[in-house]
Design an enzyme around this catalytic site. Structure first.
Site, short mmCIF file in Angstrom:
data_model
loop_
_atom_site.label_atom_id
_atom_site.label_comp_id
_atom_site.label_asym_id
_atom_site.label_seq_id
_atom_site.Cartn_x
_atom_site.Cartn_y
_atom_site.Cartn_z
N HIS A 68 50.64 37.41 38.25
CA HIS A 68 50.85 38.55 37.34
C HIS A 68 52.10 39.35 37.76
O HIS A 68 52.95 38.84 38.46
CB HIS A 68 49.59 39.43 37.27
N GLU A 85 45.38 44.13 40.04
CA GLU A 85 45.49 42.84 40.71
C GLU A 85 46.92 42.52 41.13
O GLU A 85 47.16 42.00 42.22
CB GLU A 85 44.94 41.72 39.80
N HIS A 114 45.90 35.19 43.78
CA HIS A 114 45.22 36.00 42.76
C HIS A 114 44.00 36.69 43.35
O HIS A 114 43.54 36.34 44.44
CB HIS A 114 44.77 35.13 41.58
N GLU A 119 41.73 32.67 44.67
CA GLU A 119 41.07 33.89 44.16
C GLU A 119 40.42 34.53 45.38
O GLU A 119 39.35 34.12 45.82
CB GLU A 119 40.02 33.54 43.09
ZN LIG Z 1 44.97 36.63 38.35
#
Ligand SMILES: [Zn+2]
Length: 342
Positions: free
Chosen positions: A173, A189, A242, A306
């Protein structure tokens, strides 16, 4: 045509003997004969006895076995016979194989592979020969070998690895795309991703890797640019960072997403194992994902981490903590060290 017919009959007998002698590979091929193709051979097959072996297969793809790891790959073409097959890998970045049409019947084929080793391959008929041409990626060496006894054409491919390995760190992102947001915790995030990515990038540089950051501050990077960057510089590993979010606040833990290949499993397992060992977070395992652009578009092994759930109150508190971020980055770097045997 009559002469052809005789040759084919002799071949069929030879093939039948080979089958008797060496077993399964040819037997499988007989089972896959396409009835339409069988009929299409017309005159050649007119007088054939039904129990005769037919050196024909309509589907060339069934004859290919392709296995690869980080630095080597083997592309195998299994034919019912290999007499008079010529394989030439002396030209730079290409392999050419000539297969007499008496050995098989198939339709032309053109395939873009575009992975770490192969750009594309192409099969076409030219007179009474099938020409199989393979175009290789840069820095890939090929060696070919025809085994007349087994009917296998073996093409070994070797990738020249960068030294030191080049690792792309991809902070997920950025800019107008915040990723997951937890307003009550006051964090988004993209910010967490960048923090851990910067720590990871520094650690990897210190450990002697060449590191390329896809994003080094808060701006938007299109997904396509993220994997194209990595492909252009011919990186050895792509690591996308992430943080997760779920509808249920109870969900927590770390997971590593990866493409579906044995090589990707190795690196994903190493990283996931280190992350769980050092954080004690819930182990959500490694997961195959075929729908993510950065995992689909990268030619080198790739993982998408993640690192925890921003939607879980306890976990987000840890994720914001700089010493925990250090543990996360350090664990990922340790997993990468294991993968590269450093
Ligand atoms: Zn993400």
């Amino acid at each position: 045509m009559r002469r052809n017919c005789t040759i084919r009959r002799i071949f069929a007998i030879t093939a039948a003997i080979t089958l008797f002698a060496s077993g399964s590979a040819y037997a499988e091929n007989i089972g896959k004969i396409d009835n339409e193709v069988y009929k299409g051979l017309g005159e050649v097959l007119e007088n054939r006895q039904p129990e005769e072996a037919v050196p024909v297969n309509s589907n060339f793809m069934d004859r290919i076995d392709y296995k690869k790891d980080r630095v080597t790959a083997r592309f195998l073409i299994k034919l019912p016979g290999a007499e008079e097959v010529k394989a030439d890998s002396s030209e730079l970045n290409s392999v050419r194989v000539e297969i007499p049409s008496g050995i098989m019947r198939t339709s032309d084929l053109s395939k873009d592979v575009n992975d770490r080793y192969i750009k594309s391959y192409n099969l076409y008929s030219s007179g009474d020969t099938y020409v199989f041409e393979m175009k290789l990626q840069d820095n890939v060496k090929a060696d070919s070998f025809v085994n007349e006894a087994t009917g296998e054409i073996s093409i070994s491919l070797e990738k020249q690895v960068n030294s030191p390995p080049i690792i792309v760190v991809d902070a997920g992102h950025g800019g107008t795309d915040p990723g997951a947001v937890n307003s009550s915790a006051g964090i988004d995030e993209k910010t967490l991703n960048l923090k851990v990515s910067e720590l990871l990038g520094d650690m990897l540089s210190q450990r002697g890797y060449e590191v390329v950051m896809n994003r080094d501050s808060d701006y938007f990077v299109p997904l396509k640019d993220r994997y194209n960057n990595a492909n252009t510089i011919d990186a050895d590993l792509f690591v996308s960072v992430h943080h997760n979010s779920a509808g249920s606040a109870a969900v927590s833990g770390i997971e590593t997403l990866r493409p579906n290949s044995a090589e990707n499993k190795i690196v994903a397992d190493y990283i996931q194992e280190e992350l769980i060992k050092n954080t004690g977070a819930v182990n959500r395992g490694t997961k195959i994902r075929t729908d993510l652009a950065v995992l689909n578009g990268t030619r080198m092994p790739a993982v998408l981490l993640e690192l925890g759930f921003m939607s879980n109150a306890n976990e987000v508190t840890r994720l914001k903590d700089s010493s925990y971020q250090n543990i996360l980055a350090n664990s990922v770097a340790d997993g990468i060290d294991k993968y590269f045997g450093r």
